[in-house]
Design a protein around this motif. Sequence first.
Motif, PDB file in Angstrom:
ATOM      1  N   THR A  10       0.794  -1.191   0.232  1.00  0.00           N
ATOM      2  CA  THR A  10      -0.035  -0.054  -0.075  1.00  0.00           C
ATOM      3  C   THR A  10       0.505   1.304   0.053  1.00  0.00           C
ATOM      4  OG1 THR A  10      -0.215  -0.083   2.457  1.00  0.00           O
ATOM      5  CG2 THR A  10      -1.939  -0.922   0.909  1.00  0.00           C
ATOM      6  N   VAL A  11       2.056   1.387   0.861  1.00  0.00           N
ATOM      7  CA  VAL A  11       2.890   2.532   0.579  1.00  0.00           C
ATOM      8  C   VAL A  11       3.623   2.473  -0.662  1.00  0.00           C
ATOM      9  CG1 VAL A  11       4.981   3.094   1.427  1.00  0.00           C
ATOM     10  CG2 VAL A  11       3.435   2.202   3.141  1.00  0.00           C
ATOM     11  N   TRP A  13       2.120   1.565  -3.763  1.00  0.00           N
ATOM     12  CA  TRP A  13       1.153   1.863  -4.597  1.00  0.00           C
ATOM     13  C   TRP A  13       1.082   3.428  -4.416  1.00  0.00           C
ATOM     14  CZ3 TRP A  13      -2.260  -2.572  -2.602  1.00  0.00           C
ATOM     15  CH2 TRP A  13      -1.864  -3.865  -3.286  1.00  0.00           C
ATOM     16  N   SER A  14       1.204   3.867  -3.447  1.00  0.00           N
ATOM     17  CA  SER A  14       1.134   5.419  -3.203  1.00  0.00           C
ATOM     18  C   SER A  14       2.285   6.166  -3.665  1.00  0.00           C
ATOM     19  CB  SER A  14       0.787   6.086  -1.886  1.00  0.00           C
ATOM     20  OG  SER A  14      -0.491   5.215  -1.340  1.00  0.00           O
ATOM     21  N   ASN A  15       3.424   5.415  -4.037  1.00  0.00           N
ATOM     22  CA  ASN A  15       4.514   6.035  -4.375  1.00  0.00           C
ATOM     23  C   ASN A  15       5.247   5.130  -5.603  1.00  0.00           C
ATOM     24  OD1 ASN A  15       5.310   8.101  -2.173  1.00  0.00           O
ATOM     25  ND2 ASN A  15       4.566   6.306  -1.144  1.00  0.00           N
ATOM     26  N   GLN A  27       7.149   5.582   6.266  1.00  0.00           N
ATOM     27  CA  GLN A  27       5.736   5.876   5.798  1.00  0.00           C
ATOM     28  C   GLN A  27       4.406   5.014   6.238  1.00  0.00           C
ATOM     29  OE1 GLN A  27       4.975   6.967   1.807  1.00  0.00           O
ATOM     30  NE2 GLN A  27       6.732   8.388   1.645  1.00  0.00           N
ATOM     31  N   ARG A  29       1.838   3.159   8.713  1.00  0.00           N
ATOM     32  CA  ARG A  29       0.949   3.821   9.642  1.00  0.00           C
ATOM     33  C   ARG A  29       1.137   3.433  11.148  1.00  0.00           C
ATOM     34  NH1 ARG A  29      -1.045   3.831   4.698  1.00  0.00           N
ATOM     35  NH2 ARG A  29      -2.754   5.573   4.340  1.00  0.00           N
ATOM     36  N   THR A  72      -0.211  -4.779  -9.272  1.00  0.00           N
ATOM     37  CA  THR A  72      -1.087  -3.612  -8.765  1.00  0.00           C
ATOM     38  C   THR A  72      -2.101  -3.903  -7.960  1.00  0.00           C
ATOM     39  OG1 THR A  72      -2.605  -4.600 -10.671  1.00  0.00           O
ATOM     40  CG2 THR A  72      -0.989  -2.971 -11.551  1.00  0.00           C
TER      41      THR A  72
END
Length: 125
Positions: A10-11, A13-15, A27, A29, A72
């Motif tokens: 998830t980290v 995918w955000s980067n 990064q 949580r 993805t």
Amino acid sequence: MTSSEYEILTVLWSNPDGLTAKEINMQKRTELWKDSSIHLILDKMLKRELVAVGGLERSGKTYSRVFKAAITPEQYALMQVKRNAVYFKDKRIKGFFSALVDSDEISIETITEIEKLLKKKKDES
């Protein structure tokens, strides 16, 4: 897939440009991993082709690997559906789509996109 591996994805995918292990750790949580722990997790993910090395980045006097997601979010979702189905045949696919369409969380735009994808697949057959 473990919760730690999912959190790393998830980290990433955000980067989409990729991050070093240290940047991933900063990064997340929840509480930070030890350096040895995050490297072990990333090495396992590399072997399972969940992440890939996208290059090297200078970090002080050394170089650090830059990690990118190798799957993805959509591929991950499909993995989950397949994993949770006793068997993934037409009956399960129909049930999945039926539940999806009956859900209050699906928009008309999403339904239109799914229709386009299904039409494309049908035309290819």
